[in-house]
Every structure is written in C-alpha cells, then in structure tokens.
Design an enzyme around this catalytic site. Structure first.
Site, PDB file in Angstrom:
ATOM      1  N   LYS A 137      39.077  36.228  44.944  1.00 38.56           N
ATOM      2  CA  LYS A 137      38.605  36.694  43.626  1.00 38.56           C
ATOM      3  C   LYS A 137      37.347  35.934  43.213  1.00 38.56           C
ATOM      4  O   LYS A 137      36.385  36.525  42.716  1.00 38.56           O
ATOM      5  CB  LYS A 137      39.703  36.472  42.569  1.00 38.56           C
ATOM      6  CG  LYS A 137      40.863  37.454  42.678  1.00 38.56           C
ATOM      7  CD  LYS A 137      41.995  37.088  41.734  1.00 38.56           C
ATOM      8  CE  LYS A 137      43.150  38.067  41.895  1.00 38.56           C
ATOM      9  NZ  LYS A 137      44.373  37.639  41.212  1.00 38.56           N
ATOM     10  N   GLN A 150      47.676  33.491  37.984  1.00 42.64           N
ATOM     11  CA  GLN A 150      48.182  33.920  39.295  1.00 42.64           C
ATOM     12  C   GLN A 150      49.703  33.735  39.363  1.00 42.64           C
ATOM     13  O   GLN A 150      50.225  32.661  39.089  1.00 42.64           O
ATOM     14  CB  GLN A 150      47.500  33.114  40.408  1.00 42.64           C
ATOM     15  CG  GLN A 150      47.850  33.554  41.809  1.00 42.64           C
ATOM     16  CD  GLN A 150      47.410  34.988  42.110  1.00 42.64           C
ATOM     17  OE1 GLN A 150      46.348  35.430  41.730  1.00 42.64           O
ATOM     18  NE2 GLN A 150      48.260  35.724  42.799  1.00 42.64           N
ATOM     19  N   ASP A 162      44.383  41.510  33.835  1.00 46.00           N
ATOM     20  CA  ASP A 162      45.435  41.965  34.765  1.00 46.00           C
ATOM     21  C   ASP A 162      46.171  43.179  34.205  1.00 46.00           C
ATOM     22  O   ASP A 162      46.851  43.893  34.931  1.00 46.00           O
ATOM     23  CB  ASP A 162      46.453  40.836  35.018  1.00 46.00           C
ATOM     24  CG  ASP A 162      46.249  40.175  36.378  1.00 46.00           C
ATOM     25  OD1 ASP A 162      45.666  40.823  37.268  1.00 46.00           O
ATOM     26  OD2 ASP A 162      46.683  39.025  36.554  1.00 46.00           O
TER      27      ASP A 162
END
Length: 293
Positions: A52, A96, A119
């Site tokens: 990312k 994460q 997200d």
C-alpha cells in the site's frame, strides 16, 4: 472465456489516479495523504501494508506508516486513533486487521472517523452504501464492481450467487449487486456455511462471487456454461514441488471451472490487486470531500 485481469486493471486505475494527482499538484492543491496503522509484526499484514505504501509513492500520494508494538494496550491504540482523527493533514487511514487478541477490533473500527474510513468498514459508511449514498465502499467489493464494469459484464436481471457472508466481502457484495444501476440490478442469493445443497444455487447462477477461503471449493460440476466467476479466496496451500514450498490458491478449481466460464478472475492477479487500487480511489475521494468543506 475471458480473464478478468485485476493486475492490468489496477495498474490502469493507478495511472488514472496519478494523472489526477499531477493535475492537483499543478493547480497548487494539496495531494491526498493516506496512513496505515499496523500493530505487531504479522508477516502477511506487513507485506500488504508495504505494498500500500509503495502504491502511494507510485501515484504521488503522501503516505505515513504507523507501526505499533504487539503489546500496545487498547487504550493506547484508541488514543492513537483519536490523534489520527484530529490530524488535519490526513485524508484517510486504515487499521490493518487482524489485531492482537487482547484488542476489540469492533471497538477500534467504531472509533475511526467515518470521513477518514477509506476501508469503508464503519457502520456509518456501510449504511450509506446500503442507502446508495456517496460513501467509501469496502475496497474488495468496490474492486469487484469496477472489474465487472470495465469488462462490460452484464449484471442487470442476472442471478448472482454470493458465497460467504463476511462484513468485509460477502454482505457488502450482496448489497452492491442488488443496487439500482450498473453494475447492479441483479437478483442476489447470499449463501454461507449453513446453506443446504449450495450447488442447487450455484448451478443456476449467472454470476458467482465466492469469498469462502476454502481452496478449490467451487468445481466445474457446480456451475453452468457461460457463468461469470469472481474468486475472492486466497489460501496458501503447501506444495513441495514449488520453489516456495506453497502455492496461492483461490476458492475455485480454476482448470475445471474456467472451461465453462464466460469471464473468470485468476488467483493471484484477480481481485487482490484491485483491493489496493480501490483503497487509493477512496483516499482520492476523501481528499475531494475534505476540499469541499
């Protein structure tokens, strides 16, 4: 049979975003800034977060990696989340998953500012998605919708069978495929581990989206000719004959099912690369929304 090439499509999307970022720079605007929070040193998570950060650099975003120790307390992590929420320079961030066992994931996800939740996991954004309002779509389902659209896969009036009901893939997929407009307007059946005689559904499906995590689960005798297959599964399967000692395998028995498919995603190189591309697209949207305020 046509391959839905996520690797190529994700590169196209990154190039489109990079061009937009160049224009923002030329116009003297602030470029998007994405942060990633990682707790501990889970190998798969480190790899994913690393890619990312590299993608951000590739397209001209600012990026920040927030590395925290495995033994951080829930209170300390919540304090860090609050800090990120209040950081005006930051357009969006992700935490994460999975988090260490002593931390309540739901509590952490709820603490994220919905306006920075790129997200798309916060209930406020999930609700907006269901109501067809502008919001951040969960990155994997968003990537699947983008693949269907760019490859002009027919979805209106089609019977879509989703296998798996996770909040990250299965449940949002069922909502997105039934929304008005393209890609959408499908009749959706959401199946899961408690569904009886699942092949009765898959054999009648025009589109199958599977996110089960069971290697080679979907076999050729479970699908009809001309089916569109989206494989979200990704599992390491031990294989002594392979140099790495394992192979990455999806939920679909690719060799068998691809012979009957009109469109199919490969694993790897299908849905996976799309997830990161759509996270970047959400971050760009976050910057645009913030600049309107």
């Amino acid at each position: 049979m046509q391959l839905l090439d996520g690797k190529k499509t994700s590169e196209d999307i990154k190039n489109e975003i990079a061009a937009e970022v160049q224009k923002m720079k030329a116009d003297g605007q602030k470029v998007p800034h994405l942060a990633a929070v990682i707790v501990g040193s889970n190998g798969a998570s480190l790899t994913y977060v690393g890619s990312k950060v590299r993608s951000c650099q590739q397209i001209g975003f600012d990026s920040t990696l927030v590395s925290l120790p495995e033994n951080i307390s829930e209170e300390e992590l919540l304090a860090k989340i609050e800090e990120l929420n209040e950081d005006d320079d930051l357009d969006g961030y992700i935490v994460q998953l999975p988090l260490p066992k002593h931390i309540d994931e739901q509590k952490i996800l709820m603490a994220i500012d919905p306006d920075k939740d790129v997200d798309g996991f916060h209930p406020a954004n999930f609700g907006k998605m269901a109501l067809e309002m502008e919001t951040f779509l969960p990155a994997t389902p968003y990537g699947i919708m983008e693949l269907l659209e760019r490859y002009k896969v027919e979805t209106a009036g089609k019977h879509t069978v989703v296998i798996g009901r996770s909040h990250i893939v299965g449940r949002p997929m069922s909502i997105l495929m039934s929304r008005k407009g393209y890609p959408g307007d499908s009749t959706v059946t959401l199946t899961h581990s408690r569904t009886k005689n699942i092949e009765e559904f898959t054999k009648n499906a025009d589109i199958i989206i599977t996110a089960l995590g069971v290697p080679n689960y979907l076999k050729a005798d479970m699908v009809k000719d001309g089916v569109v297959v989206i494989d979200v599964g990704i599992t390491r399967v031990e294989d002594a004959s392979h140099p790495k000692g394992y192979v990455i395998t999806g939920d679909v028995d690719f060799d068998g099912v691809s012979k009957k498919s009109s469109f199919i995603t490969p694993v790897p190189g299908g849905v996976g690369p799309m997830t990161i591309a759509m996270l970047l697209k959400n971050t760009l949207l976050a910057r645009k929304i913030r600049s309107r305020k």
